[in-house]
Design a protein around this motif. Structure first.
Motif, PDB file in Angstrom:
ATOM      1  N   VAL A 144       0.860  -1.185   0.000  1.00  0.00           N
ATOM      2  CA  VAL A 144       0.000   0.000   0.000  1.00  0.00           C
ATOM      3  C   VAL A 144       0.893   1.231   0.000  1.00  0.00           C
ATOM      4  CG1 VAL A 144      -1.808   1.269   1.199  1.00  0.00           C
ATOM      5  CG2 VAL A 144      -1.806  -1.230   1.244  1.00  0.00           C
ATOM      6  N   LEU A 145       0.645   2.135  -0.949  1.00  0.00           N
ATOM      7  CA  LEU A 145       1.450   3.357  -1.028  1.00  0.00           C
ATOM      8  C   LEU A 145       0.887   4.433  -0.118  1.00  0.00           C
ATOM      9  CD1 LEU A 145       2.259   3.620  -4.838  1.00  0.00           C
ATOM     10  CD2 LEU A 145       3.349   2.242  -3.055  1.00  0.00           C
ATOM     11  N   GLY A 146       1.775   5.245   0.430  1.00  0.00           N
ATOM     12  CA  GLY A 146       1.361   6.338   1.298  1.00  0.00           C
ATOM     13  C   GLY A 146       0.601   7.414   0.547  1.00  0.00           C
ATOM     14  N   GLY A 147       0.025   8.324   1.290  1.00  0.00           N
ATOM     15  CA  GLY A 147      -0.759   9.400   0.695  1.00  0.00           C
ATOM     16  C   GLY A 147      -2.203   9.392   1.143  1.00  0.00           C
ATOM     17  N   GLY A 148      -2.579   8.406   1.972  1.00  0.00           N
ATOM     18  CA  GLY A 148      -3.962   8.302   2.414  1.00  0.00           C
ATOM     19  C   GLY A 148      -4.259   9.017   3.712  1.00  0.00           C
ATOM     20  N   SER A 149      -3.262   9.659   4.293  1.00  0.00           N
ATOM     21  CA  SER A 149      -3.484  10.378   5.545  1.00  0.00           C
ATOM     22  C   SER A 149      -2.863  11.766   5.476  1.00  0.00           C
ATOM     23  CB  SER A 149      -2.891   9.604   6.735  1.00  0.00           C
ATOM     24  OG  SER A 149      -1.479   9.556   6.652  1.00  0.00           O
ATOM     25  N   ASP A 150      -3.383  12.673   6.284  1.00  0.00           N
ATOM     26  CA  ASP A 150      -2.848  14.025   6.381  1.00  0.00           C
ATOM     27  C   ASP A 150      -1.759  14.008   7.451  1.00  0.00           C
ATOM     28  OD1 ASP A 150      -2.400  16.778   7.068  1.00  0.00           O
ATOM     29  OD2 ASP A 150      -4.293  17.283   6.102  1.00  0.00           O
ATOM     30  N   VAL A 151      -0.510  13.967   7.018  1.00  0.00           N
ATOM     31  CA  VAL A 151       0.601  13.753   7.943  1.00  0.00           C
ATOM     32  C   VAL A 151       0.749  14.910   8.926  1.00  0.00           C
ATOM     33  CG1 VAL A 151       3.065  13.263   8.113  1.00  0.00           C
ATOM     34  CG2 VAL A 151       1.761  12.374   6.186  1.00  0.00           C
ATOM     35  N   ALA A 152       0.594  16.142   8.438  1.00  0.00           N
ATOM     36  CA  ALA A 152       0.773  17.304   9.316  1.00  0.00           C
ATOM     37  C   ALA A 152      -0.298  17.346  10.406  1.00  0.00           C
ATOM     38  CB  ALA A 152       0.744  18.585   8.494  1.00  0.00           C
ATOM     39  N   VAL A 153      -1.548  17.122  10.023  1.00  0.00           N
ATOM     40  CA  VAL A 153      -2.636  17.121  11.016  1.00  0.00           C
ATOM     41  C   VAL A 153      -2.483  15.935  11.963  1.00  0.00           C
ATOM     42  CG1 VAL A 153      -5.133  16.984  11.334  1.00  0.00           C
ATOM     43  CG2 VAL A 153      -4.195  18.349   9.457  1.00  0.00           C
ATOM     44  N   THR A 154      -2.075  14.789  11.421  1.00  0.00           N
ATOM     45  CA  THR A 154      -1.849  13.606  12.260  1.00  0.00           C
ATOM     46  C   THR A 154      -0.811  13.906  13.335  1.00  0.00           C
ATOM     47  OG1 THR A 154      -2.442  12.031  10.524  1.00  0.00           O
ATOM     48  CG2 THR A 154      -0.976  11.242  12.258  1.00  0.00           C
ATOM     49  N   GLU A 155       0.268  14.578  12.946  1.00  0.00           N
ATOM     50  CA  GLU A 155       1.313  14.917  13.905  1.00  0.00           C
ATOM     51  C   GLU A 155       0.799  15.907  14.947  1.00  0.00           C
ATOM     52  OE1 GLU A 155       5.059  15.019  15.739  1.00  0.00           O
ATOM     53  OE2 GLU A 155       4.169  13.624  14.297  1.00  0.00           O
ATOM     54  N   ALA A 156       0.026  16.888  14.496  1.00  0.00           N
ATOM     55  CA  ALA A 156      -0.464  17.910  15.422  1.00  0.00           C
ATOM     56  C   ALA A 156      -1.485  17.342  16.406  1.00  0.00           C
ATOM     57  CB  ALA A 156      -1.088  19.063  14.635  1.00  0.00           C
ATOM     58  N   ARG A 157      -2.337  16.431  15.934  1.00  0.00           N
ATOM     59  CA  ARG A 157      -3.414  15.877  16.770  1.00  0.00           C
ATOM     60  C   ARG A 157      -3.035  14.568  17.446  1.00  0.00           C
ATOM     61  NH1 ARG A 157      -7.044  19.845  17.885  1.00  0.00           N
ATOM     62  NH2 ARG A 157      -7.483  21.055  15.998  1.00  0.00           N
ATOM     63  N   GLN A 158      -1.883  14.017  17.049  1.00  0.00           N
ATOM     64  CA  GLN A 158      -1.423  12.754  17.625  1.00  0.00           C
ATOM     65  C   GLN A 158      -2.424  11.623  17.441  1.00  0.00           C
ATOM     66  OE1 GLN A 158       1.804  12.125  19.170  1.00  0.00           O
ATOM     67  NE2 GLN A 158       2.026  13.949  17.871  1.00  0.00           N
ATOM     68  N   ARG A 159      -3.066  11.602  16.274  1.00  0.00           N
ATOM     69  CA  ARG A 159      -3.950  10.511  15.886  1.00  0.00           C
ATOM     70  C   ARG A 159      -4.032  10.497  14.373  1.00  0.00           C
ATOM     71  NH1 ARG A 159      -9.939  10.821  17.298  1.00  0.00           N
ATOM     72  NH2 ARG A 159     -10.121   9.921  15.210  1.00  0.00           N
ATOM     73  N   LEU A 160      -4.147   9.323  13.795  1.00  0.00           N
ATOM     74  CA  LEU A 160      -4.143   9.214  12.345  1.00  0.00           C
ATOM     75  C   LEU A 160      -5.397   9.847  11.765  1.00  0.00           C
ATOM     76  CD1 LEU A 160      -2.403   7.940  10.050  1.00  0.00           C
ATOM     77  CD2 LEU A 160      -4.038   6.053  10.058  1.00  0.00           C
ATOM     78  N   GLU A 161      -5.212  10.816  10.852  1.00  0.00           N
ATOM     79  CA  GLU A 161      -6.322  11.492  10.191  1.00  0.00           C
ATOM     80  C   GLU A 161      -6.246  11.201   8.691  1.00  0.00           C
ATOM     81  OE1 GLU A 161      -8.795  12.990  11.502  1.00  0.00           O
ATOM     82  OE2 GLU A 161      -8.096  13.003  13.588  1.00  0.00           O
ATOM     83  N   LEU A 162      -7.289  10.566   8.171  1.00  0.00           N
ATOM     84  CA  LEU A 162      -7.322  10.227   6.757  1.00  0.00           C
ATOM     85  C   LEU A 162      -7.685  11.446   5.924  1.00  0.00           C
ATOM     86  CD1 LEU A 162      -9.157   6.764   6.853  1.00  0.00           C
ATOM     87  CD2 LEU A 162      -6.732   7.290   7.189  1.00  0.00           C
ATOM     88  N   ASN A 163      -7.253  11.421   4.654  1.00  0.00           N
ATOM     89  CA  ASN A 163      -7.622  12.480   3.721  1.00  0.00           C
ATOM     90  C   ASN A 163      -8.489  11.894   2.608  1.00  0.00           C
ATOM     91  OD1 ASN A 163      -5.839  11.135   2.015  1.00  0.00           O
ATOM     92  ND2 ASN A 163      -4.167  12.566   2.384  1.00  0.00           N
ATOM     93  N   ALA A 164      -8.601  12.583   1.484  1.00  0.00           N
ATOM     94  CA  ALA A 164      -9.483  12.129   0.408  1.00  0.00           C
ATOM     95  C   ALA A 164      -9.038  10.800  -0.190  1.00  0.00           C
ATOM     96  CB  ALA A 164      -9.547  13.192  -0.687  1.00  0.00           C
ATOM     97  N   ALA A 165      -7.766  10.437  -0.020  1.00  0.00           N
ATOM     98  CA  ALA A 165      -7.266   9.161  -0.534  1.00  0.00           C
ATOM     99  C   ALA A 165      -7.239   8.086   0.546  1.00  0.00           C
ATOM    100  CB  ALA A 165      -5.863   9.352  -1.123  1.00  0.00           C
TER     101      ALA A 165
END
Length: 263
Positions: free
Chosen positions: A84-105
């Motif tokens: 599975v290739l990366g790009g399915g999560s918002d890395v910056a928001v994930t880091e800021a919120r300390q929880r995995l946040e998915l994006n449109a992918a």
């Protein structure tokens, strides 16, 4: 250098940036003795914005990409691994919120969890470092690995590749991470619009992957007029980026062919 150059060039050449420069430059020139040039630039920018935002241009150029590889059909043959290739999560928001946040992918990650349950004996490789020039410490794969373990995935099944910064490095480092992969069947999960370039890179890296496209953004049948300015602009920009990427990767020998096709 290729990674940095590609990021900087696309930042300046993406459709919305070009349109913004035309409108801004034209507006400034309207207050100078080059008013005629200013009107031309502002008019060109306005026409381009309306054409891209109102017409289904994005659908027209995205559909050949999304339909290049058909949806995966399970033929009953064993699956040795899933990439599975990366790009399915918002890395910056994930880091800021300390929880995995998915994006449109985010379909990439939901497909990963579903496939992990369908093929309990398959290895799971997630490939994704940081695509941010200034924040190479934000590595998507590290957060995703923790998320998968929270979902009950056995850590012994996981192969975490967290160094790649683009699609070519996804393929190159994934191929290196898989030992004894020759002759095995590995599914490749990524967005349908991104699948041609991804397959080309993996083939160039020596891996004959089986495409598993997800995250479709075009409809079946003809696309008509839609009052969706943001959606039309986003799809056009993403599809154009893939076409430019295919050309650039082919010219630099990072894909096996200009427009990879099903085996």
């Amino acid at each position: 250098m290729f990674f940095v150059a590609s990021k900087l060039v696309w930042a300046a050449a993406q459709p919305l940036a070009v349109i913004a420069l035309l409108l801004a430059g034209g507006s400034v020139l309207l207050w100078t003795r080059w008013r005629r040039t200013g009107r031309a630039l502002a008019g060109l920018g306005t026409c381009a914005l309306l054409l891209v935002a109102l017409l289904p241009l994005g659908d027209w150029i995205a559909r050949p990409l999304e339909e290049r590889f058909p949806p995966y059909r399970d033929d009953g043959a064993p699956v040795d691994g899933i990439i599975v290739l990366g790009g399915g999560s918002d890395v910056a928001v994930t880091e800021a919120r300390q929880r995995l946040e998915l994006n449109a992918a985010g379909d990439r990650l939901t497909a990963l969890t579903a496939l992990a349950r369908r093929y309990p004996g398959a290895k799971l490789l997630f490939s994704g470092g940081s695509g941010d020039i200034f924040r190479q410490d934000l590595r998507e794969a590290d957060r995703v690995a923790a998320f998968l373990q929270e979902q009950g995935i056995d850590p012994a099944r996981l192969i975490v590749e967290n160094r790649s910064r683009n699609t070519w490095e996804n393929a190159l480092f994934s191929a290196r991470a898989i030992s004894g992969g020759a002759g095995q069947r590995w599914l490749l999960v990524t967005s349908a619009i991104h699948m041609p370039r991804s397959v080309g890179c993996f083939r160039q890296a020596g891996m004959a992957v089986i495409p598993y496209p997800v995250d479709y953004r075009t409809m079946v049948g003809s696309a008509g007029f839609r009052l969706d300015f943001d959606g039309n602009l986003s799809l056009f920009s993403d599809a154009l980026r893939e076409w430019v990427g295919l050309i650039a990767y082919w010219m630099t020998s990072r894909t096996s062919e200009l427009f990879p096709r099903p085996a």
